[in-house]
Design a protein around this motif. Sequence first.
Motif, PDB file in Angstrom:
ATOM      1  N   LEU A  82       7.023  -0.404   0.599  1.00  0.00           N
ATOM      2  CA  LEU A  82       8.259  -1.184   0.418  1.00  0.00           C
ATOM      3  C   LEU A  82       7.947  -2.592  -0.067  1.00  0.00           C
ATOM      4  CD1 LEU A  82      10.388  -0.073   3.493  1.00  0.00           C
ATOM      5  CD2 LEU A  82      10.859   0.386   1.092  1.00  0.00           C
ATOM      6  N   ARG A  83       6.897  -3.176   0.463  1.00  0.00           N
ATOM      7  CA  ARG A  83       6.509  -4.516   0.004  1.00  0.00           C
ATOM      8  C   ARG A  83       6.082  -4.476  -1.456  1.00  0.00           C
ATOM      9  NH1 ARG A  83       3.228  -6.412   5.362  1.00  0.00           N
ATOM     10  NH2 ARG A  83       5.032  -7.180   6.494  1.00  0.00           N
ATOM     11  N   SER A  84       5.344  -3.443  -1.809  1.00  0.00           N
ATOM     12  CA  SER A  84       4.918  -3.294  -3.197  1.00  0.00           C
ATOM     13  C   SER A  84       6.131  -3.114  -4.113  1.00  0.00           C
ATOM     14  CB  SER A  84       3.981  -2.098  -3.315  1.00  0.00           C
ATOM     15  OG  SER A  84       3.582  -1.909  -4.635  1.00  0.00           O
ATOM     16  N   LEU A  85       7.091  -2.310  -3.666  1.00  0.00           N
ATOM     17  CA  LEU A  85       8.322  -2.106  -4.430  1.00  0.00           C
ATOM     18  C   LEU A  85       9.086  -3.418  -4.584  1.00  0.00           C
ATOM     19  CD1 LEU A  85      10.397  -0.281  -5.804  1.00  0.00           C
ATOM     20  CD2 LEU A  85      11.371   0.167  -3.546  1.00  0.00           C
ATOM     21  N   ALA A  86       9.156  -4.183  -3.498  1.00  0.00           N
ATOM     22  CA  ALA A  86       9.856  -5.471  -3.549  1.00  0.00           C
ATOM     23  C   ALA A  86       9.178  -6.407  -4.548  1.00  0.00           C
ATOM     24  CB  ALA A  86       9.898  -6.109  -2.162  1.00  0.00           C
ATOM     25  N   ASP A  87       7.857  -6.418  -4.559  1.00  0.00           N
ATOM     26  CA  ASP A  87       7.133  -7.252  -5.523  1.00  0.00           C
ATOM     27  C   ASP A  87       7.415  -6.809  -6.951  1.00  0.00           C
ATOM     28  OD1 ASP A  87       6.026  -8.770  -3.506  1.00  0.00           O
ATOM     29  OD2 ASP A  87       4.155  -7.619  -3.451  1.00  0.00           O
ATOM     30  N   SER A  88       7.462  -5.502  -7.162  1.00  0.00           N
ATOM     31  CA  SER A  88       7.752  -4.980  -8.497  1.00  0.00           C
ATOM     32  C   SER A  88       9.165  -5.350  -8.931  1.00  0.00           C
ATOM     33  CB  SER A  88       7.594  -3.466  -8.518  1.00  0.00           C
ATOM     34  OG  SER A  88       6.269  -3.109  -8.238  1.00  0.00           O
TER      35      SER A  88
END
Length: 129
Positions: free
Chosen positions: A14-20
Motif C-alpha cells: 500500500l505504501r508503494s502504491l501510494a508513492d506511485s
Amino acid sequence: MGKVKLLLDVIGDLRSLADSLQAVADAVAYSDAAGAEMTTTKEPEETGKAGKTGKAAAKNTAKKEAKAAKQEPEEKPLTLEEVRAVLAEKSRSGHTEEVRELLAKHGADKLSEIDPAEYPALLAEAEVL
C-alpha cells in the motif's frame, strides 16, 4: 505469525502504491503547469486576432500566469515515509544487508534515528543499489 507477515506485506504494498500514485499526481500537475505555460505564451496572439483590447488581453494573461504559478510543484523536503518506502522496496528486492549498511553509514540502526537533513544523501545512495 503468518498473518502478521501477510499484513506487513500488504502495508508495504500500500505504501508503494501510494508513492506511485503521488508520482503520477506530481507528473500530471507538472504537465498541467507546462501546458498552462504554453497556453499563456500563445494567448496574446489569439486574443489579438479576436479583437480584444491590449489591456483585456494583458489582464487575461496575468490571470493565467498566476494560476500556472500556483500549480507548479514546489520542492518539498523528503519525509521519513518517502525514504522508508524506497528503502523497504530495496530491502524487498534482496538488498536488505546493503540497506542496513547504509543506515549504519549514516550513524543509525533504524531509519527513524537518522537526521532528516541526511535523507537526500541516503536516498541517493539507496537509488544506486
